[in-house]
Write a protein that holds these residues in place. Structure first.
Motif, PDB file in Angstrom:
ATOM      1  N   LYS A  47     -47.224 -26.869  68.257  1.00 30.92           N
ATOM      2  CA  LYS A  47     -48.538 -26.910  68.891  1.00 30.92           C
ATOM      3  C   LYS A  47     -49.428 -25.778  68.387  1.00 30.92           C
ATOM      4  O   LYS A  47     -50.623 -25.967  68.134  1.00 30.92           O
ATOM      5  CB  LYS A  47     -48.402 -26.835  70.414  1.00 30.92           C
ATOM      6  CG  LYS A  47     -47.884 -28.108  71.054  1.00 30.92           C
ATOM      7  CD  LYS A  47     -47.814 -27.961  72.566  1.00 30.92           C
ATOM      8  CE  LYS A  47     -47.325 -29.261  73.213  1.00 30.92           C
ATOM      9  NZ  LYS A  47     -47.229 -29.136  74.694  1.00 30.92           N
ATOM     10  N   GLN A  48     -48.838 -24.581  68.241  1.00 32.80           N
ATOM     11  CA  GLN A  48     -49.603 -23.440  67.747  1.00 32.80           C
ATOM     12  C   GLN A  48     -50.096 -23.673  66.325  1.00 32.80           C
ATOM     13  O   GLN A  48     -51.240 -23.339  65.974  1.00 32.80           O
ATOM     14  CB  GLN A  48     -48.746 -22.172  67.813  1.00 32.80           C
ATOM     15  CG  GLN A  48     -48.439 -21.713  69.231  1.00 32.80           C
ATOM     16  CD  GLN A  48     -47.526 -20.498  69.254  1.00 32.80           C
ATOM     17  OE1 GLN A  48     -47.070 -20.023  68.216  1.00 32.80           O
ATOM     18  NE2 GLN A  48     -47.241 -19.996  70.452  1.00 32.80           N
ATOM     19  N   VAL A  49     -49.219 -24.249  65.504  1.00 31.51           N
ATOM     20  CA  VAL A  49     -49.593 -24.552  64.114  1.00 31.51           C
ATOM     21  C   VAL A  49     -50.726 -25.570  64.083  1.00 31.51           C
ATOM     22  O   VAL A  49     -51.710 -25.420  63.337  1.00 31.51           O
ATOM     23  CB  VAL A  49     -48.378 -25.083  63.324  1.00 31.51           C
ATOM     24  CG1 VAL A  49     -48.811 -25.645  61.967  1.00 31.51           C
ATOM     25  CG2 VAL A  49     -47.350 -23.979  63.134  1.00 31.51           C
ATOM     26  N   ILE A  50     -50.617 -26.599  64.895  1.00 30.64           N
ATOM     27  CA  ILE A  50     -51.627 -27.660  64.910  1.00 30.64           C
ATOM     28  C   ILE A  50     -52.980 -27.141  65.383  1.00 30.64           C
ATOM     29  O   ILE A  50     -54.017 -27.436  64.783  1.00 30.64           O
ATOM     30  CB  ILE A  50     -51.149 -28.833  65.797  1.00 30.64           C
ATOM     31  CG1 ILE A  50     -49.985 -29.556  65.106  1.00 30.64           C
ATOM     32  CG2 ILE A  50     -52.289 -29.803  66.087  1.00 30.64           C
ATOM     33  CD1 ILE A  50     -49.269 -30.553  65.983  1.00 30.64           C
ATOM     34  N   VAL A  51     -52.970 -26.329  66.448  1.00 27.48           N
ATOM     35  CA  VAL A  51     -54.226 -25.790  66.981  1.00 27.48           C
ATOM     36  C   VAL A  51     -54.880 -24.834  65.994  1.00 27.48           C
ATOM     37  O   VAL A  51     -56.105 -24.644  66.021  1.00 27.48           O
ATOM     38  CB  VAL A  51     -53.984 -25.095  68.341  1.00 27.48           C
ATOM     39  CG1 VAL A  51     -55.206 -24.334  68.812  1.00 27.48           C
ATOM     40  CG2 VAL A  51     -53.586 -26.121  69.388  1.00 27.48           C
ATOM     41  N   SER A  52     -54.091 -24.245  65.116  1.00 30.68           N
ATOM     42  CA  SER A  52     -54.655 -23.375  64.083  1.00 30.68           C
ATOM     43  C   SER A  52     -55.127 -24.166  62.872  1.00 30.68           C
ATOM     44  O   SER A  52     -56.215 -23.920  62.343  1.00 30.68           O
ATOM     45  CB  SER A  52     -53.613 -22.339  63.638  1.00 30.68           C
ATOM     46  OG  SER A  52     -54.102 -21.554  62.585  1.00 30.68           O
ATOM     47  N   PHE A 117     -60.017 -37.318  64.565  1.00 25.77           N
ATOM     48  CA  PHE A 117     -58.726 -37.502  63.912  1.00 25.77           C
ATOM     49  C   PHE A 117     -57.685 -36.555  64.505  1.00 25.77           C
ATOM     50  O   PHE A 117     -56.559 -36.963  64.824  1.00 25.77           O
ATOM     51  CB  PHE A 117     -58.865 -37.237  62.408  1.00 25.77           C
ATOM     52  CG  PHE A 117     -57.554 -37.168  61.680  1.00 25.77           C
ATOM     53  CD1 PHE A 117     -56.877 -38.327  61.324  1.00 25.77           C
ATOM     54  CD2 PHE A 117     -56.981 -35.932  61.374  1.00 25.77           C
ATOM     55  CE1 PHE A 117     -55.654 -38.262  60.672  1.00 25.77           C
ATOM     56  CE2 PHE A 117     -55.770 -35.860  60.719  1.00 25.77           C
ATOM     57  CZ  PHE A 117     -55.096 -37.016  60.362  1.00 25.77           C
ATOM     58  N   GLY A 118     -58.050 -35.286  64.671  1.00 29.32           N
ATOM     59  CA  GLY A 118     -57.124 -34.318  65.244  1.00 29.32           C
ATOM     60  C   GLY A 118     -56.718 -34.669  66.663  1.00 29.32           C
ATOM     61  O   GLY A 118     -55.564 -34.493  67.050  1.00 29.32           O
ATOM     62  N   LYS A 119     -57.670 -35.186  67.436  1.00 30.86           N
ATOM     63  CA  LYS A 119     -57.371 -35.557  68.822  1.00 30.86           C
ATOM     64  C   LYS A 119     -56.471 -36.788  68.889  1.00 30.86           C
ATOM     65  O   LYS A 119     -55.492 -36.817  69.641  1.00 30.86           O
ATOM     66  CB  LYS A 119     -58.685 -35.829  69.569  1.00 30.86           C
ATOM     67  CG  LYS A 119     -58.506 -36.182  71.040  1.00 30.86           C
ATOM     68  CD  LYS A 119     -57.893 -35.025  71.807  1.00 30.86           C
ATOM     69  CE  LYS A 119     -57.769 -35.339  73.294  1.00 30.86           C
ATOM     70  NZ  LYS A 119     -57.116 -34.237  74.031  1.00 30.86           N
ATOM     71  N   LEU A 120     -56.791 -37.810  68.094  1.00 33.54           N
ATOM     72  CA  LEU A 120     -56.041 -39.066  68.148  1.00 33.54           C
ATOM     73  C   LEU A 120     -54.650 -38.945  67.539  1.00 33.54           C
ATOM     74  O   LEU A 120     -53.690 -39.521  68.057  1.00 33.54           O
ATOM     75  CB  LEU A 120     -56.826 -40.169  67.433  1.00 33.54           C
ATOM     76  CG  LEU A 120     -58.145 -40.593  68.090  1.00 33.54           C
ATOM     77  CD1 LEU A 120     -58.896 -41.574  67.196  1.00 33.54           C
ATOM     78  CD2 LEU A 120     -57.888 -41.207  69.462  1.00 33.54           C
ATOM     79  N   VAL A 121     -54.535 -38.196  66.450  1.00 34.99           N
ATOM     80  CA  VAL A 121     -53.253 -38.114  65.737  1.00 34.99           C
ATOM     81  C   VAL A 121     -52.369 -36.990  66.269  1.00 34.99           C
ATOM     82  O   VAL A 121     -51.159 -37.167  66.433  1.00 34.99           O
ATOM     83  CB  VAL A 121     -53.490 -37.949  64.225  1.00 34.99           C
ATOM     84  CG1 VAL A 121     -52.165 -37.770  63.474  1.00 34.99           C
ATOM     85  CG2 VAL A 121     -54.255 -39.146  63.674  1.00 34.99           C
ATOM     86  N   TYR A 122     -52.966 -35.831  66.562  1.00 29.37           N
ATOM     87  CA  TYR A 122     -52.170 -34.663  66.955  1.00 29.37           C
ATOM     88  C   TYR A 122     -52.421 -34.210  68.388  1.00 29.37           C
ATOM     89  O   TYR A 122     -51.812 -33.240  68.844  1.00 29.37           O
ATOM     90  CB  TYR A 122     -52.456 -33.496  66.006  1.00 29.37           C
ATOM     91  CG  TYR A 122     -52.034 -33.780  64.579  1.00 29.37           C
ATOM     92  CD1 TYR A 122     -50.686 -33.829  64.223  1.00 29.37           C
ATOM     93  CD2 TYR A 122     -52.983 -34.014  63.589  1.00 29.37           C
ATOM     94  CE1 TYR A 122     -50.296 -34.095  62.917  1.00 29.37           C
ATOM     95  CE2 TYR A 122     -52.602 -34.283  62.280  1.00 29.37           C
ATOM     96  CZ  TYR A 122     -51.254 -34.321  61.957  1.00 29.37           C
ATOM     97  OH  TYR A 122     -50.881 -34.597  60.657  1.00 29.37           O
TER      98      TYR A 122
END
Length: 248
Positions: A47-52, A117-122
């Protein structure tokens, strides 16, 4: 001004190369690097990696609009469009603003698509949507302002591409878009505060998870808009020299 804006907007939305740089490539980079850096990581670390990375790559690829802006202005200069515009009652401010605003629309569209894209995929969090919207408007203003200044300074497309890559990729490394800034050497952490990428990325990350305070938000917006205003002033100062190089 409105006619120039509409013409430029229509032309760019039909440009497949621009779609590749602004949408397809950032999505590919995001998917690839998230897959690499989350492999074997725990759920919390992922989650930390994705939010960054989602906002990091979004912000990095916003700067590639500068290539399209440079190509557009140089083309107008070389085919005689700039010289013809200068012979009409249209002011230099209207010409520059018409071109500039069209690219603001394109960058905001890019932001919306990449965040969706970030919201739907991750499933990236968007806890403070109003703050996020204003931050990205400020980033759009800054990025396109820098692109405007660059377009009037460079003499060739190749020079514009090279400088854009230095600004986009160098700013991404030094601004903490690829790696958390607190993991960088002290000298890079000092340099980063002079870059719009740093301020945008830090604010976006905090707004995503809902921890961005109003004071920090205001400071970030002021700093980002200051970058854009300075860039526009530079563009106005360079316009007479740009006009001298115009054909026709």
């Amino acid at each position: 001004m409105n006619a120039i804006m509409k013409l430029e907007l229509k032309k760019n939305l039909q440009d497949r190369g621009l779609i590749f740089w602004t949408i397809m490539l950032p999505i590919a980079f995001t998917v690839l690097f998230i897959a690499v850096f989350t492999s074997g990581a725990s759920e919390e670390e992922s989650k930390q990696v994705i939010v960054s990375m989602v906002p990091g790559y979004t912000i990095m690829f916003l700067f590639f609009i500068m290539i399209a802006m440079t190509e557009s202005f140089i083309k107008d200069r070389n085919i005689g469009m700039v010289a013809r515009m200068a012979s009409t009652p249209l002011s230099s401010h209207s010409y520059l603003l018409g071109k500039w605003v069209s690219y603001m629309y394109i960058v905001m569209l890019q932001v919306i698509i990449l965040l969706m894209f970030g919201k739907l995929v991750y499933d990236v969090p968007l806890e403070q949507p109003v703050f996020l919207l204003v931050i990205f408007i400020a980033l759009t203003f800054t990025v396109t302002g820098l692109g405007l200044a660059l377009a009037l300074i460079v003499k060739t497309n190749n020079m514009g591409v090279a400088l854009t890559q230095i600004i986009a990729l160098g700013g991404a490394v030094l601004g903490g878009l690829w790696m958390p800034i607190d993991m960088m050497p002290n000298v890079i952490q000092t340099i980063s505060v002079f870059l719009p990428q740093y301020w945008g990325h830090q604010a976006v990350q905090e707004a995503m998870i809902g921890t961005l305070h109003t004071g920090e938000f205001v400071r970030t917006i002021v700093i980002l808009f200051s970058f854009g205003i300075v860039a526009f002033v530079i563009a106005l100062a360079c316009y007479p020299y740009f006009l001298k190089r115009a054909k026709g």
